[in-house]
Write an enzyme that holds these catalytic residues in place. Structure first.
Site, PDB file in Angstrom:
ATOM      1  N   TYR A  75      20.488  -2.179  19.423  1.00 44.71           N
ATOM      2  CA  TYR A  75      20.974  -0.992  18.714  1.00 44.71           C
ATOM      3  C   TYR A  75      19.828  -0.007  18.576  1.00 44.71           C
ATOM      4  O   TYR A  75      18.720  -0.398  18.223  1.00 44.71           O
ATOM      5  CB  TYR A  75      21.498  -1.397  17.331  1.00 44.71           C
ATOM      6  CG  TYR A  75      21.974  -0.231  16.478  1.00 44.71           C
ATOM      7  CD1 TYR A  75      23.147   0.452  16.783  1.00 44.71           C
ATOM      8  CD2 TYR A  75      21.257   0.174  15.358  1.00 44.71           C
ATOM      9  CE1 TYR A  75      23.581   1.514  15.998  1.00 44.71           C
ATOM     10  CE2 TYR A  75      21.691   1.232  14.566  1.00 44.71           C
ATOM     11  CZ  TYR A  75      22.855   1.899  14.890  1.00 44.71           C
ATOM     12  OH  TYR A  75      23.287   2.947  14.110  1.00 44.71           O
ATOM     13  N   ASP A 108      11.549   0.448  20.941  1.00 43.99           N
ATOM     14  CA  ASP A 108      12.188   0.836  19.686  1.00 43.99           C
ATOM     15  C   ASP A 108      11.747  -0.171  18.631  1.00 43.99           C
ATOM     16  O   ASP A 108      12.294  -1.256  18.516  1.00 43.99           O
ATOM     17  CB  ASP A 108      13.714   0.848  19.840  1.00 43.99           C
ATOM     18  CG  ASP A 108      14.401   1.280  18.547  1.00 43.99           C
ATOM     19  OD1 ASP A 108      13.693   1.510  17.536  1.00 43.99           O
ATOM     20  OD2 ASP A 108      15.641   1.388  18.547  1.00 43.99           O
ATOM     21  N   LYS A 138      12.579   2.600   9.178  1.00 37.11           N
ATOM     22  CA  LYS A 138      12.661   1.511   8.194  1.00 37.11           C
ATOM     23  C   LYS A 138      11.362   1.313   7.394  1.00 37.11           C
ATOM     24  O   LYS A 138      11.078   2.120   6.510  1.00 37.11           O
ATOM     25  CB  LYS A 138      13.176   0.243   8.879  1.00 37.11           C
ATOM     26  CG  LYS A 138      14.606   0.504   9.407  1.00 37.11           C
ATOM     27  CD  LYS A 138      15.396  -0.693   9.834  1.00 37.11           C
ATOM     28  CE  LYS A 138      16.848  -0.276  10.067  1.00 37.11           C
ATOM     29  NZ  LYS A 138      17.342  -0.395  11.430  1.00 37.11           N
TER      30      LYS A 138
HETATM   31  C1  LIG Z   1      18.116   0.736  12.226  1.00 36.87           C
HETATM   32  C2  LIG Z   1      17.732   0.964  13.613  1.00 36.87           C
HETATM   33  C3  LIG Z   1      17.783   2.233  14.198  1.00 36.87           C
HETATM   34  C4  LIG Z   1      18.392   3.416  13.498  1.00 36.87           C
HETATM   35  O1  LIG Z   1      17.691   3.774  12.357  1.00 36.87           O
HETATM   36  P1  LIG Z   1      18.444   4.613  11.223  1.00 36.87           P
HETATM   37  O2  LIG Z   1      17.353   4.927  10.252  1.00 36.87           O
HETATM   38  O3  LIG Z   1      19.504   3.734  10.686  1.00 36.87           O
HETATM   39  O4  LIG Z   1      18.984   5.838  11.868  1.00 36.87           O
HETATM   40  C5  LIG Z   1      17.283   2.385  15.472  1.00 36.87           C
HETATM   41  N1  LIG Z   1      16.761   1.346  16.146  1.00 36.87           N
HETATM   42  C6  LIG Z   1      16.719   0.107  15.623  1.00 36.87           C
HETATM   43  C7  LIG Z   1      16.095  -0.997  16.408  1.00 36.87           C
HETATM   44  C8  LIG Z   1      17.223  -0.123  14.349  1.00 36.87           C
HETATM   45  O5  LIG Z   1      17.221  -1.369  13.863  1.00 36.87           O
END
Ligand SMILES: *Cc1c(COP(=O)(O)O)cnc(C)c1O
Length: 433
Positions: A148, A243, A271
């Site tokens: 994701y 990511d 995060k």
């Molecule tokens: C949570 C998440 C996102 C998106 O971040 P948001 O702050 O919710 O927009 C993107 N990449 C990864 C791996 C994530 O876990």
């Protein structure tokens, strides 16, 4: 078994929410729909605990989906936020702390020469991909099934089976044209990636990957998988994007590079980077980052980017992430893994656990989980009863078998041991169905 119900005050608030907010929530999983329940409504959180408006206390293994690495309401982070608020909540102009946070990020990630701050992980990944396209002049990207990367159009793609499948939108509202530029590969399958690189040679701008996957439960990269990906990218002139919105500041002081010794061209953060406030970031090679406006031609902007309160929380959080703290996180993660294994064993339930530090993926399967197909094969029907029994016994985990459990530095052995009876009951309930 009698169904778990949220308290009356929670139900009343949720009913009202449903009248004015789609599905009653501002992010889908919060609705508990996947487990056929209605959610409790949070009043406050402190340390490893979250309290609902009905006065119930839960040991929290969601940790706001990752950011609360120090637990809720850390006093240093709180103080930093309050001090920042008193100087102004938003300027829409540059301030010194932005550079402080940028330098902190750079000091931790050897692959990051320059970094831009944004307000969410979604913005970070979306912007990184636009930048990769602008820099390379190519359109297609490769992502991995089950990973994701936030909710922008390019990433909401379901791979279907097989590595070389062209993207199909998995959210309505994503156009076919966008979907066609997203190719999906199988996690831990280098050959599949190479096949895509061959087939679409000269058309692929970047590969984006969670170096440790945390959105299909926790799935670890096989030995040399990330290194192999790096080599393939170099051979075919494709940019590699890590990511690290979950893994950054979480799996090690220096994120994936420190764990796997592989350098990405671009890295996205979020995060933990904001310590519970809206901060995202993308950074990497200086020559690529200089393509971003106003230095270059790839446009990216944000009214609240580098927000002083959010940045202050990020700085205060990162400053506390010392070597000792990572030792604590490792200990706490290992302790939870041990407790889950012991209680599952005692209840006679087969589980498979993937863990990296304080990120834990629990699967109802007795096989090693290496990719999204493995995840889907594990028996998620058992998850609902597990989830519900935990709630009844004061333990809150994410309401989905595709999410991980997070522990913080304040999820100590003592706190975790107090949850042992709840886990045992939950596994016994699973065994009975
Ligand atoms: C949570 C998440 C996102 C998106 O971040 P948001 O702050 O919710 O927009 C993107 N990449 C990864 C791996 C994530 O876990």
């Amino acid at each position: 078994m009698e169904k778990w119900q949220p308290g009356n005050i929670s139900r009343e608030i949720f009913n009202e929410a449903c009248k004015v907010i789609p599905g009653g929530v501002n992010s889908p999983v919060r609705a508990f729909q996947s487990v056929n329940l209605e959610p409790f409504i949070v009043d406050r959180a402190k340390g490893p605990f979250v309290y609902d408006v009905d006065g119930n206390c839960y040991t929290d293994f969601i940790c706001s989906w990752g950011p609360m690495i120090l637990g809720h309401g850390d006093s240093d982070v709180e103080d930093a936020a309050i001090a920042a608020i008193k100087k102004g909540t938003s300027f829409g102009a540059s301030h010194k702390d932005e550079t402080t946070l940028a330098r902190l990020i750079k000091s931790r990630f050897p692959s990051i020469e320059k970094v831009r701050l944004v307000s969410s992980g979604t913005e970070a990944t979306m912007s990184a991909v636009r930048l990769a396209r602008g820099f390379t002049g190519k359109n297609k990207i490769v992502k991995f099934d089950g990973c994701y990367h936030g909710h922008s159009d390019s990433f909401l793609i379901n791979a279907g089976s097989g590595a070389a499948t062209l993207g199909v939108p998995s959210s309505s509202g994503v156009t076919k044209a966008v979907a066609e530029d997203t190719l999906s590969a199988v996690y831990n399958d280098l050959e599949g990636v190479e096949n895509l690189f061959e087939k679409f040679d000269g058309e692929i701008a970047a590969v984006i990957i969670e170096p440790v996957a945390g959105n299909m439960g926790c799935v670890l990269p096989k030995e040399n998988f990330l290194q192999g990906l790096r080599t393939l990218c170099d051979n075919y002139g494709v940019l590699l994007i890590f990511d690290e919105v979950i893994t950054g500041f979480r799996i090690a002081k220096g994120g994936a590079f420190e764990r796997f010794n592989v350098k990405a061209d671009l890295t996205t953060l979020g995060k933990v980077a904001g310590g519970g406030m809206p901060v995202g970031a993308f950074g990497g090679r200086g020559d690529i980052m200089d393509f971003i406006a106003p230095a270059g031609s790839v446009y990216q902007a944000g009214t609240l980017s580098g927000n002083p309160v959010a940045v202050a929380c990020g700085i205060a959080t990162i400053n506390k992430l010392t070597d000792n703290l990572y030792t604590e996180l490792e200990k706490n993660g290992a302790c939870l893994e041990q407790i889950l294994k012991e209680t599952a064993d005692e209840a006679g339930v087969k589980i498979s656990i993937n863990r990296m530090g304080s990120i834990i993926g629990l699967f109802f399967s007795d096989e090693k989980i290496l990719n999204y197909d493995d995840v889907k094969k594990s028996d998620s029907s058992k998850f609902n009863i597990f989830f519900e029994t935990l709630l009844k016994n004061g333990v809150s985990i994410a309401p989905s078998p595709f999410e991980v459990m997070f522990v913080s530095s304040v999820h100590t052995k003592e706190i975790l041991n107090n949850c042992k009876p709840a886990f045992l009951k939950a596994f016994k309930a699973v065994k009975e169905v």
